[in-house]
Scaffold this active site. Structure first.
Site, PDB file in Angstrom:
ATOM      1  CG  ASP A  62      -1.973   1.109   1.194  1.00 62.62           C
ATOM      2  OD1 ASP A  62      -2.568   1.318   0.117  1.00 62.62           O
ATOM      3  OD2 ASP A  62      -2.190   1.764   2.229  1.00 62.62           O
ATOM      4  CG  HIS A 115      -4.406  -0.858   4.446  1.00 64.61           C
ATOM      5  ND1 HIS A 115      -4.299  -0.944   5.828  1.00 64.61           N
ATOM      6  CD2 HIS A 115      -3.478  -1.718   3.958  1.00 64.61           C
ATOM      7  CE1 HIS A 115      -3.353  -1.796   6.149  1.00 64.61           C
ATOM      8  NE2 HIS A 115      -2.827  -2.290   5.026  1.00 64.61           N
ATOM      9  CG  HIS A 206       4.255  -4.974   5.054  1.00 62.93           C
ATOM     10  ND1 HIS A 206       4.356  -5.783   6.175  1.00 62.93           N
ATOM     11  CD2 HIS A 206       2.930  -4.820   4.819  1.00 62.93           C
ATOM     12  CE1 HIS A 206       3.134  -6.096   6.602  1.00 62.93           C
ATOM     13  NE2 HIS A 206       2.258  -5.532   5.802  1.00 62.93           N
TER      14      HIS A 206
END
Length: 237
Positions: A62, A115, A206
């Site tokens: 994201d 998200h 991530h």
């Protein structure tokens, strides 16, 4: 003599029955273990058979554009394909980076649009978050996504129902880098990942700078266990 023969026959028959029962129990346990994640189609998948020699790597995206090139470079050098779960808003704002990831042969998954915490939203918003992301990815890459990773691993029964209705398997993880947490240096991430069992598991990471540093060592060490690294599809198939 006749009594002795009958007794021996009974003992032999009893022995055969016990052996067959034991074999049946072992077979049932083996099948149950190897197909555990199939027992309820509406349950999230965290891992598969712990005897499997496969291990999936997932990367939730994201943010972290500046780190993605380093991750792609490592994966290319190690000849490993993984699953990138991207949010719809990120994909919409970064179509060229998404194309670059996909061009390297990596799998693309659905991470919801904005998200949101999916256990805190209603049915229609759950549906919109997944469907809108699907449409954005399809408009950029021309493919439909099949796996959904809820942001922060947050879900409830409603989330799972909606995902299933839309044709998705919900994916979580068995090994977490926790790389978003303050103090998560490359060494800390390595310690977290390498001490966990890897067979049949799913790694969550991530695009963080320290994760990019740790990734080559993670891959090399898991390969030493004679485990095949790959995408979620590789693991489930």
């Amino acid at each position: 003599m006749k009594i002795l023969v009958i007794s021996k026959r009974r003992l032999y028959t009893g022995f055969i029955i016990i052996v067959m029962l034991c074999a049946g129990i072992l077979l049932w346990r083996s099948l149950a273990k190897s197909t555990l994640w199939y027992t309820n189609e509406n349950e999230p998948i965290r891992n598969v058979d712990p005897e499997s020699n496969k291990f999936a790597i997932t990367c939730n995206v994201d943010w972290g554009n500046e780190v993605i090139p380093d991750i792609l470079k490592t994966l290319e050098e190690e000849n490993v394909k993984i699953t990138f779960f991207v949010t719809g808003r990120w994909a919409s704002n970064n179509p060229e980076i998404l194309k670059e990831i996909y061009s390297h042969g990596h799998e693309i998954g659905n991470h919801g649009y904005s998200h949101k915490m999916h256990s805190k939203i209603d049915r229609e918003t759950n549906r919109m978050e997944i469907k809108k992301t699907e449409e954005v990815i399809e408009s950029i890459l021309g493919i439909k996504t099949h796996y959904f990773a809820p942001p922060s691993g947050d879900f409830n029964e409603l989330t799972l129902e909606v995902a299933q209705e839309l044709g998705y398997k919900t994916i979580l993880w068995s090994v977490d880098t926790i790389d978003w947490k303050e103090g998560s240096t490359a060494q800390v991430i390595l310690d977290r990942v390498l001490k966990k069992p890897h067979k049949g598991g799913i790694l969550l990471m991530h695009p963080k700078p320290e994760t990019a540093k740790a990734l080559p060592v993670i891959i090399k060490n898991i390969k030493k266990e004679n485990i095949q690294l790959g995408t979620v599809s590789d693991l489930l198939n």
